[in-house]
Design an enzyme around this catalytic site. Structure first.
Site, PDB file in Angstrom:
ATOM      1  N   SER A  16       0.806  -1.196  -0.161  1.00 60.07           N
ATOM      2  CA  SER A  16      -0.228   0.065  -0.085  1.00 60.07           C
ATOM      3  C   SER A  16       1.190   0.905  -0.449  1.00 60.07           C
ATOM      4  O   SER A  16       0.125   1.959  -0.371  1.00 60.07           O
ATOM      5  CB  SER A  16      -0.646  -0.084   1.177  1.00 60.07           C
ATOM      6  OG  SER A  16      -2.098  -1.027   1.153  1.00 60.07           O
ATOM      7  N   ALA A  34     -11.271   3.304  -1.312  1.00 54.54           N
ATOM      8  CA  ALA A  34     -11.033   3.067  -0.556  1.00 54.54           C
ATOM      9  C   ALA A  34     -12.527   1.951  -0.302  1.00 54.54           C
ATOM     10  O   ALA A  34     -13.045   1.807  -0.886  1.00 54.54           O
ATOM     11  CB  ALA A  34     -11.395   2.983   0.973  1.00 54.54           C
ATOM     12  N   THR A  35     -11.633   0.052  -0.387  1.00 51.01           N
ATOM     13  CA  THR A  35     -12.982  -0.992  -0.693  1.00 51.01           C
ATOM     14  C   THR A  35     -13.524  -1.203   0.430  1.00 51.01           C
ATOM     15  O   THR A  35     -13.920  -2.681   0.309  1.00 51.01           O
ATOM     16  CB  THR A  35     -12.321  -2.481  -1.828  1.00 51.01           C
ATOM     17  OG1 THR A  35     -10.941  -2.801  -1.066  1.00 51.01           O
ATOM     18  CG2 THR A  35     -11.709  -1.591  -2.982  1.00 51.01           C
ATOM     19  N   HIS A  50      -4.292   3.789   7.721  1.00 49.40           N
ATOM     20  CA  HIS A  50      -4.115   4.852   6.221  1.00 49.40           C
ATOM     21  C   HIS A  50      -4.692   6.227   6.132  1.00 49.40           C
ATOM     22  O   HIS A  50      -3.487   6.754   5.636  1.00 49.40           O
ATOM     23  CB  HIS A  50      -4.959   3.130   5.834  1.00 49.40           C
ATOM     24  CG  HIS A  50      -4.289   1.988   5.196  1.00 49.40           C
ATOM     25  ND1 HIS A  50      -3.538   2.056   4.273  1.00 49.40           N
ATOM     26  CD2 HIS A  50      -4.734   0.874   6.068  1.00 49.40           C
ATOM     27  CE1 HIS A  50      -2.744   0.980   4.524  1.00 49.40           C
ATOM     28  NE2 HIS A  50      -3.381   0.508   4.862  1.00 49.40           N
ATOM     29  N   ARG A  54      -1.575   8.565   4.939  1.00 47.62           N
ATOM     30  CA  ARG A  54      -1.646   8.728   3.683  1.00 47.62           C
ATOM     31  C   ARG A  54      -1.387  10.528   4.250  1.00 47.62           C
ATOM     32  O   ARG A  54      -1.358  11.019   2.713  1.00 47.62           O
ATOM     33  CB  ARG A  54      -3.133   8.332   2.955  1.00 47.62           C
ATOM     34  CG  ARG A  54      -3.337   8.742   1.899  1.00 47.62           C
ATOM     35  CD  ARG A  54      -5.019   8.015   1.658  1.00 47.62           C
ATOM     36  NE  ARG A  54      -5.616   7.872   1.678  1.00 47.62           N
ATOM     37  CZ  ARG A  54      -6.450   7.269   2.352  1.00 47.62           C
ATOM     38  NH1 ARG A  54      -5.671   5.696   2.832  1.00 47.62           N
ATOM     39  NH2 ARG A  54      -7.898   7.632   2.782  1.00 47.62           N
ATOM     40  N   ASP A  83      -7.342   1.044  -2.819  1.00 46.47           N
ATOM     41  CA  ASP A  83      -6.738  -0.683  -2.187  1.00 46.47           C
ATOM     42  C   ASP A  83      -8.474  -0.905  -1.162  1.00 46.47           C
ATOM     43  O   ASP A  83      -8.956   0.559  -0.328  1.00 46.47           O
ATOM     44  CB  ASP A  83      -5.593   0.781  -0.842  1.00 46.47           C
ATOM     45  CG  ASP A  83      -5.022   0.309  -0.494  1.00 46.47           C
ATOM     46  OD1 ASP A  83      -5.109  -1.008  -0.151  1.00 46.47           O
ATOM     47  OD2 ASP A  83      -4.204   0.195   0.471  1.00 46.47           O
TER      48      ASP A  83
END
Length: 168
Positions: A16, A34-35, A50, A54, A83
């Protein structure tokens, strides 16, 4: 056709971070697709970490199932980071949906994108054979999804111990 990059590797391999760096290096405002669908505190903490790593400057799209729609709607908005495909696949499987037509639709969508797309996916087939049928079905499905995306990708990278290896 836009540039399609698949970044794969094991859990905590650095995939990532590597994919984020690739997208940041591209011109335009980066889009993070984002999943994840955080269902518990541990997953919500992961999502928060995350986001913190980020940092600001990303357009965020949260889409646990309709990845094709998210890609099509965001095309032209900047380089996109998906991601990740692993969570997207598990979301479909846990929802009782047939993942195969979704994977076919995804590969077709990738081929029509104009803006770059970097996709992150776990490589789950390098360990022991899982003991239960659901885990084996997931492992097999993830392998097929990765193969389909890799086939249409311009580049494929395998990240191990934070180091990317170019595969394609």
């Amino acid at each position: 056709m836009g540039r399609i990059v698949l970044v794969t590797g094991g859990a905590r391999s650095g995939k990532s971070s590597h994919a984020e760096a690739r997208v940041r290096a591209m011109p335009g405002v980066p889009v993070y697709i984002a999943t994840s669908d955080p269902q518990d505190d541990e997953m919500r903490d992961r999502v928060a970490r995350h986001r913190a790593v980020r940092g600001p400057g990303w357009t965020l799209i949260e889409e646990p199932l309709d990845l094709v729609g998210a890609l099509d709607r965001s095309d032209g908005a900047g380089p996109r980071l998906v991601d990740c495909l692993t969570l997207w696949l598990s979301n479909h499987m846990f929802a009782g949906q047939d993942w195969e037509p979704e994977a076919e639709a995804l590969t077709a969508a990738l081929l029509r994108q104009q803006a770059p797309v970097v996709l992150v996916s776990n490589e789950v087939g390098m360990g022991i054979v899982p003991e239960n049928a659901l885990a084996r079905a997931f492992r097999d499905a993830q392998g097929w999804v990765n193969q389909r995306v890799a086939a249409v990708a311009d580049e494929v990278e395998f990240v191990v111990s934070g180091l990317p290896l170019r595969v394609k």
